[in-house]
Design an enzyme around this catalytic site. Sequence first.
Site, mmCIF file in Angstrom:
data_model
loop_
_atom_site.group_PDB
_atom_site.id
_atom_site.type_symbol
_atom_site.label_atom_id
_atom_site.label_comp_id
_atom_site.label_asym_id
_atom_site.label_seq_id
_atom_site.Cartn_x
_atom_site.Cartn_y
_atom_site.Cartn_z
ATOM 1 N N ARG A 141 0.940 -0.997 -0.057
ATOM 2 C CA ARG A 141 0.054 0.038 0.006
ATOM 3 C C ARG A 141 0.953 1.159 0.029
ATOM 4 O O ARG A 141 2.245 1.068 0.647
ATOM 5 C CB ARG A 141 -1.002 0.007 1.117
ATOM 6 C CG ARG A 141 -2.077 -0.896 1.427
ATOM 7 C CD ARG A 141 -3.219 -0.618 2.404
ATOM 8 N NE ARG A 141 -2.609 -0.817 3.672
ATOM 9 C CZ ARG A 141 -2.744 0.086 4.702
ATOM 10 N NH1 ARG A 141 -3.215 1.402 4.379
ATOM 11 N NH2 ARG A 141 -2.483 -0.152 5.786
ATOM 12 N N TYR A 175 5.382 8.563 17.272
ATOM 13 C CA TYR A 175 6.123 8.588 16.020
ATOM 14 C C TYR A 175 7.323 9.355 15.736
ATOM 15 O O TYR A 175 8.269 8.698 15.094
ATOM 16 C CB TYR A 175 4.974 9.134 15.178
ATOM 17 C CG TYR A 175 5.277 8.873 13.568
ATOM 18 C CD1 TYR A 175 5.017 7.877 12.879
ATOM 19 C CD2 TYR A 175 5.380 10.211 13.022
ATOM 20 C CE1 TYR A 175 5.020 7.523 11.725
ATOM 21 C CE2 TYR A 175 5.551 9.836 11.528
ATOM 22 C CZ TYR A 175 5.374 8.882 10.687
ATOM 23 O OH TYR A 175 5.530 8.738 9.548
ATOM 24 N N ILE A 225 2.970 12.846 2.560
ATOM 25 C CA ILE A 225 2.641 12.297 1.348
ATOM 26 C C ILE A 225 1.284 11.772 1.166
ATOM 27 O O ILE A 225 0.598 11.223 2.254
ATOM 28 C CB ILE A 225 3.643 11.084 1.123
ATOM 29 C CG1 ILE A 225 5.322 11.268 1.546
ATOM 30 C CG2 ILE A 225 3.363 10.290 -0.241
ATOM 31 C CD1 ILE A 225 5.639 12.262 0.373
HETATM 32 P P1 NDP Z 1 0.147 3.379 4.829
HETATM 33 O O1 NDP Z 1 -0.643 3.435 6.148
HETATM 34 O O2 NDP Z 1 -0.455 3.489 3.563
HETATM 35 O O3 NDP Z 1 0.794 1.902 5.016
HETATM 36 C C1 NDP Z 1 1.417 1.233 5.896
HETATM 37 C C2 NDP Z 1 2.097 0.023 5.590
HETATM 38 O O4 NDP Z 1 2.926 -0.612 6.598
HETATM 39 C C3 NDP Z 1 0.833 -1.063 5.134
HETATM 40 O O5 NDP Z 1 1.261 -1.733 3.947
HETATM 41 C C4 NDP Z 1 0.709 -1.998 6.386
HETATM 42 O O6 NDP Z 1 0.640 -3.320 6.327
HETATM 43 C C5 NDP Z 1 2.181 -1.839 6.894
HETATM 44 N N1 NDP Z 1 2.172 -2.172 8.348
HETATM 45 C C6 NDP Z 1 1.780 -1.522 9.463
HETATM 46 N N2 NDP Z 1 2.277 -2.302 10.300
HETATM 47 C C7 NDP Z 1 2.898 -3.156 10.011
HETATM 48 C C8 NDP Z 1 3.233 -4.262 10.966
HETATM 49 N N3 NDP Z 1 3.267 -4.755 11.985
HETATM 50 N N4 NDP Z 1 3.956 -5.373 10.145
HETATM 51 C C9 NDP Z 1 4.279 -5.263 8.796
HETATM 52 N N5 NDP Z 1 3.631 -4.244 8.106
HETATM 53 C C10 NDP Z 1 2.818 -3.203 8.672
HETATM 54 O O7 NDP Z 1 1.459 4.124 5.180
HETATM 55 P P2 NDP Z 1 2.332 5.057 4.151
HETATM 56 O O8 NDP Z 1 2.493 4.581 2.803
HETATM 57 O O9 NDP Z 1 1.732 6.519 4.271
HETATM 58 O O10 NDP Z 1 3.499 5.266 4.755
HETATM 59 C C11 NDP Z 1 4.740 4.056 4.690
HETATM 60 C C12 NDP Z 1 5.838 4.624 5.715
HETATM 61 O O11 NDP Z 1 6.212 5.976 5.222
HETATM 62 C C13 NDP Z 1 5.580 4.552 6.955
HETATM 63 O O12 NDP Z 1 6.858 4.129 7.782
HETATM 64 C C14 NDP Z 1 5.258 5.930 7.429
HETATM 65 O O13 NDP Z 1 5.662 6.180 8.689
HETATM 66 C C15 NDP Z 1 6.333 6.785 6.578
HETATM 67 N N6 NDP Z 1 5.944 8.066 6.068
HETATM 68 C C16 NDP Z 1 4.656 8.478 5.615
HETATM 69 C C17 NDP Z 1 4.355 9.586 5.360
HETATM 70 C C18 NDP Z 1 3.088 10.190 4.891
HETATM 71 O O14 NDP Z 1 2.823 11.290 4.569
HETATM 72 N N7 NDP Z 1 2.143 9.451 4.181
HETATM 73 C C19 NDP Z 1 5.412 10.856 5.656
HETATM 74 C C20 NDP Z 1 6.708 10.351 6.184
HETATM 75 C C21 NDP Z 1 6.757 8.974 6.544
HETATM 76 P P3 NDP Z 1 -0.839 -3.753 5.457
HETATM 77 O O15 NDP Z 1 -1.192 -3.204 4.147
HETATM 78 O O16 NDP Z 1 -0.916 -5.037 5.869
HETATM 79 O O17 NDP Z 1 -1.859 -2.792 6.379
#
Ligand code: NDP
Length: 258
Positions: free
Chosen positions: A17, A166, A199
């Site tokens: 995702r 976080y 993002i």
């Molecule tokens: P999303 O919430 O869209 O996706 C998060 C992903 O992490 C999902 O695929 C989810 O799996 C997975 N995940 C969560 N918990 C676990 C776990 N315990 N074990 C394995 N997988 C897990 O987040 P984003 O795409 O927005 O973010 C991705 C990364 O980027 C994160 O680390 C976030 O902190 C970082 N980030 C995001 C920003 C933003 O603005 N979006 C800004 C800065 C950093 P599943 O699909 O199975 O639920």
Amino acid sequence: MDTPSTTRTALVTGGVRGIGLAISAALARMGMQVAMNYTNSSEEKVAAAVEHVNCHRADPRPDRDGRTWAVRCDVADEQQVKSMIDEVVQRGDGLDVLVANAGIIRDNLSAFMDLADFKTVLDVNLVGAFLCAREAARVMMRQRRGRIIFVSSISGLDGNAGQANYAASKAGLVGMAKTLAKELGQRGITVNVVAPGLIDTDMTAALPAELRERYSAATSLRRLGRPEEVAAAVAFLASDAASYITGQTLRIDGGLCL
Ligand code: NDP
């Protein structure tokens, strides 16, 4: 930047995702085999993500060779991480790139934050990244090559009200990456960090429109970032072009810090 690489294997945690999916697609476009980790997403969503990533390959075709696959694992669970890395190494014939991208938020002002919410975020975002990096490093040290890339956040660099848990987890990734870079450099392994700003993904979709607009206005580019823009930076750090870059943190924030 799109270094051809038919044999390299990458693991992207949280790879089905948002930013992780874009990273999986970018690495597949470079010719890598890609294992996409997830934990809660439905089987339908995961299957669609695998198909989506294959479509980004230079030679899109039904994935009979199994060049892209999904692997379920809670990155905060040590045993599950060990099993995941074993499976990826066996199926991918090694592990060349780890992108520790999985992350969660449990926002609240510090004065009101439950300890459980503090610890859960640390467990997934920081401990999870450590466990994946440790297991990957053991494989990469034997191979004498590898790339580890942590997905941090500008919250970890600048702080952000409501995100003590976080921000702490994401700041931890920066210190951990520098340490790993020092420990693993002599084995040909680089360790770097990307720190995105806001993002447009599921994680930020629920934010109040006013907050998203305020963020956009504060960037030089006057907009949120796209997952593909983070993925492009990760792909660069995973490519041969970045072979002499290690221990660094790259902000991808549209000029928010300027
Ligand atoms: P999303 O919430 O869209 O996706 C998060 C992903 O992490 C999902 O695929 C989810 O799996 C997975 N995940 C969560 N918990 C676990 C776990 N315990 N074990 C394995 N997988 C897990 O987040 P984003 O795409 O927005 O973010 C991705 C990364 O980027 C994160 O680390 C976030 O902190 C970082 N980030 C995001 C920003 C933003 O603005 N979006 C800004 C800065 C950093 P599943 O699909 O199975 O639920």
